[in-house]
Design a protein around this motif. Structure first.
Motif, PDB file in Angstrom:
ATOM      1  N   LEU A  26      11.794 -23.846 -14.963  1.00 38.75           N
ATOM      2  CA  LEU A  26      12.331 -22.526 -15.318  1.00 38.75           C
ATOM      3  C   LEU A  26      13.653 -22.258 -14.608  1.00 38.75           C
ATOM      4  N   ASN A  27      13.773 -22.716 -13.371  1.00 41.01           N
ATOM      5  CA  ASN A  27      15.038 -22.553 -12.648  1.00 41.01           C
ATOM      6  C   ASN A  27      16.148 -23.375 -13.282  1.00 41.01           C
ATOM      7  N   HIS A  28      15.778 -24.521 -13.842  1.00 41.43           N
ATOM      8  CA  HIS A  28      16.747 -25.422 -14.482  1.00 41.43           C
ATOM      9  C   HIS A  28      17.232 -24.835 -15.807  1.00 41.43           C
ATOM     10  N   GLY A  29      16.341 -24.188 -16.534  1.00 39.56           N
ATOM     11  CA  GLY A  29      16.695 -23.596 -17.821  1.00 39.56           C
ATOM     12  C   GLY A  29      16.130 -24.396 -18.978  1.00 39.56           C
ATOM     13  N   LEU A  30      16.016 -23.732 -20.121  1.00 40.57           N
ATOM     14  CA  LEU A  30      15.336 -24.299 -21.284  1.00 40.57           C
ATOM     15  C   LEU A  30      16.272 -24.582 -22.453  1.00 40.57           C
ATOM     16  N   SER A  31      17.517 -24.139 -22.359  1.00 43.35           N
ATOM     17  CA  SER A  31      18.382 -24.127 -23.542  1.00 43.35           C
ATOM     18  C   SER A  31      18.644 -25.514 -24.129  1.00 43.35           C
TER      19      SER A  31
END
Length: 124
Positions: free
Chosen positions: A42-47
């Motif tokens: 989640l900290n890395h991102g999902l985009s």
């Protein structure tokens, strides 16, 4: 123009499993990014993700909670759940939830499911 490799994120608190899944995915032509916790992903991102594979039983946020969080942000993102607890996988399948895999899982079956999920996402 060359299409970029589908990006598959793997979340599991077992470093050996992360390593083996990363090798499997990359050998099959996917880009893999691995995280030891739900928070790390989640900290890395999902985009940039095309598919998520997450363990169910993890400290902190479990795989079901992670799936629910991800679906709020990226409802179209395929999420596969993996577990060493056979009763959970069987129960999930019985409820008609696709993308449940028991550890140790069948690598060819997992790769077929990933391929199909990525194709369906691309409208393929």
């Amino acid at each position: 123009m060359e299409k970029t490799k589908p990006m598959v994120a793997v979340v599991d608190d077992d470093p050996r499993l992360l390593e083996s899944l990363e090798e499997l995915l990359e050998s099959a032509g996917y880009a893999a990014c691995c995280f030891g916790s739900a928070r790390g992903l989640l900290n890395h991102g999902l985009s940039h993700l095309d598919l998520l594979i997450t363990d169910i039983g993890m400290p902190g946020m479990n795989g079901f909670e992670l799936r629910d969080q991800v679906k709020k942000v990226r409802p179209e993102l395929p999420v596969f759940l993996i577990t060493g607890r056979h009763e959970i996988a069987d129960q999930g399948r019985a409820q008609g939830i696709s993308g449940f895999f028991r550890k140790p899982f069948d690598a060819p079956a997992l790769l077929i499911a990933i391929s199909e999920a990525c194709k369906n996402r691309d409208g393929g």
